[in-house]
Design an enzyme around this catalytic site. Structure first.
Site: not given
Lengths: 407, 407
Positions: B15, B139, B141, B186, B188, B245, B299
């Protein structure tokens, strides 16, 4: 017209925008220049607070805070969706005005608010109470009649244009012929906001995203959309769709209305983007659908506001004060000057059909020529510790002098 | 280690983020400084393009475009979620490398990509082909093990912090004890992004929004959340919730259960915000729920990127080139230097439990001390005609010399 000495009251109503506080700043800044204006009050939460005599002293706020209002989203006085209905409500409003010698009332809001302002103005006239009422327009929806455009609109479409361009960078990187990216934007009854996303396209690059703009003005045609998406996926490897939340089918039903029930069996509200996503996933096997719904983010994104829009909102506030002092009790717009309040209330300005291309999913040069000027310039928002900072009013209360009122 | 002359290949995977192109710019800018590097190629769409020998000549791009990459979101080379599986695939990659005398391979990506880079590196070693592989982490994340933090993360939480503060202005104006505003972000498997929204709070204002941060690390407890929301509605008149999410219940099921999985076997998500909204509407009669899901917007929001993050991403690219030329074939991070690729691949760095307050819905000073530096400084993005402008590569193709390969 004779000079009218007395106090100012400002109220904010309806959904906030990125620049409604800029109009408030314009009113306060201008009112301070006029000696015949004695006090500058704010009504908390629109007419709701006025009914309850919840007033604050805006002259007591620091100059930094009033200045910071120029770039602060939301509605610093608080707002409401309360609509005055009963005659008793209108009379209470006038009672509050009289109790605080309010002679100038500025009401910042959309269609409903202009209607409220109009009725207050007429009642004051009937009662022989000298009051000058000016509605200052604001709505991200850009659907106020009489106005050429409305403060709030330029900022939302500026934010969305940049956002669409950014998502497009992301989509382009990921697209392998199957990526369908949907952005659901505001706009219940008119497609002004969705149309504004067309500004993300570079000049002379008609194939730039957004590839499809689905407007409430064009009834949703499932077969056509599926065909459009397939064609674009083939050509561009991804398809970026902007859909207005108010998209309707040929019978006038909202796209989302018949989609699904929630976990509790209630009909799901909103969700034109999700509904469209489901339709595309079913209609194009293998399609990977991503739905973004900025929701309230788009109308609050002051860090990406249009300087033109913000400046116009400020000027609208200033001009309203000047007009009121000059004795004009009407509705002010930046371009068209003043219009009777009763003309503007309750009408809806539709997106002109002739600005939509024949493909029904893109905007032509007439729209672009109209919208382009509204997004020019960037507002410099101060950052503190890495986060944009906004005004917070001290809200010094004005003493109440009337008995309480049941809303 | 001996000098190794040859060509550079860069690929981007997974991503996109707001700053993965800044790392690409760092690699290109630095590679140009070293004479032993002959050509600088980009692989289109990560390993997918490399398998198909889809290479472009990055040295042919204008300097303006390479410079503009520093603030351009997405992944300018294109990316993929394709995971090399078959031994044949790995051998094909090496074949392409040999055909183009690739001696330096930089792969910008997250966990999966680091794994791919590691395997390519090992195969080259087995075959005695001198190749220096460096994975450059990216990332949003922030969950790559070994790294202290990861380029991409600072920008997403900077954007979200400002956005949360803006929505809060809007919510505060509208709140009359019933408004529940949910922002689904976001994240996960770890709550890094949701936690970062805590930066929207002003120092020493623990009651500032976001009022509740719901993390994947804390199993969802419906009764507790309903109680929390009721309490906050009473105190603040509105309740702003940030939900990751990847929120799960006590049994580890996603709040919005979805059986679909992506190419890597990860659960495909979406809808935690909607699901939470339904639960709240049901649990608190009269609550008005508004759900925003920025989705890919967060993002890609390069117009609000962190300068610290962007600069670090650029430096990571530069440093990777320097390390490779010095003969270090490992994984580079800004803070910890190099770590073996095999250490970083497939691990997940969890948000430390001790950084979550006892109320389980807010972050403590340890987290804030960690995250604050990552969002400092604003990237100056150029605007043209009112919209942020970004780089577009010319993508001059490198001639293919191998037979086609079926992916």
């Amino acid at each position: 017209m004779a000079e009218l000495a007395g106090n100012v009251l400002v109220g904010q109503s309806g959904g906030p925008t990125s620049v409604i506080n800029a109009s408030l700043a314009g009113i306060v800044a201008e009112a301070l220049n006029h000696e015949i204006i004695e006090e500058i009050y704010g009504g908390l939460n629109g007419v709701l607070g006025i009914l309850q005599e919840d007033l604050i002293d805006l002259a007591a706020e620091s100059q930094q805070q009033i200045r910071a209002l120029r770039h602060t989203p939301g509605a610093a006085l608080g707002t409401c969706r309360y609509k005055l209905k009963k005659q008793q409500d209108f009379e209470r409003v006038l009672e509050v005005f009289k109790a605080h010698n309010i002679r100038y009332f500025f009401y910042l809001g959309g269609n409903d608010s202009q209607d409220t302002a109009d009725k207050i103005s007429k009642l004051a006239q009937q009662q022989g109470y000298e009051l000058r009422v000016i509605g200052v327009p604001k709505t991200i929806d850009n659907d106020l009649v009489v106005t050429d455009h409305c403060p709030g609109y330029g900022s939302v479409i500026k934010y969305l244009s940049t956002t669409i361009r950014e998502i497009a960078c992301d989509n382009e990187a990921m697209g392998q012929g199957d990526l369908v990216s949907i952005v659901e934007v505001m706009g219940r009854s008119a497609g002004w906001i969705a149309a504004g996303a067309a500004l993300a396209k570079r000049r002379d690059h008609p194939h730039d995203p957004p590839h499809l703009i689905l407007l409430p003005e064009v009834p949703f045609n499932q077969e056509k959309v599926i065909e459009d998406v397939k064609r674009i996926l083939k050509r561009e490897k991804y398809c970026l769709i902007v859909v207005a939340e108010g998209l309707v089918d040929a019978d006038g039903n909202y796209l989302a209305a018949d989609s699904a029930t929630d976990a509790f069996g209630h009909a799901k509200l909103g969700g034109a983007g999700e509904a469209l996503g489901e339709i595309i996933e079913h209609g194009i096997p293998g399609a990977k659908v991503r739905v973004a719904r900025p929701g309230l983010i788009q109308r609050a994104a002051a860090h990406a506001a249009s300087k033109t829009d913000s400046d116009e909102a400020f000027l609208a506030g200033q001009a309203a004060v000047r007009a009121a002092i000059a004795g004009e009790t009407e509705h002010y717009t930046v371009e068209t000057g003043l219009a009777p309040l009763s003309d503007i209330a309750n009408g809806i300005k539709k997106l002109p059909r002739e600005w939509i291309n024949e493909d029904l999913v893109s905007m032509n040069f007439q729209f672009l020529r109209y919208a382009q000027p509204l997004i020019q310039g960037e507002v410099a928002v101060p950052y503190d510790a890495g986060v944009a900072t906004y005004a917070r009013l001290d809200k010094v209360r004005v003493d109440k002098s009337l008995p309480a009122y049941e809303v």
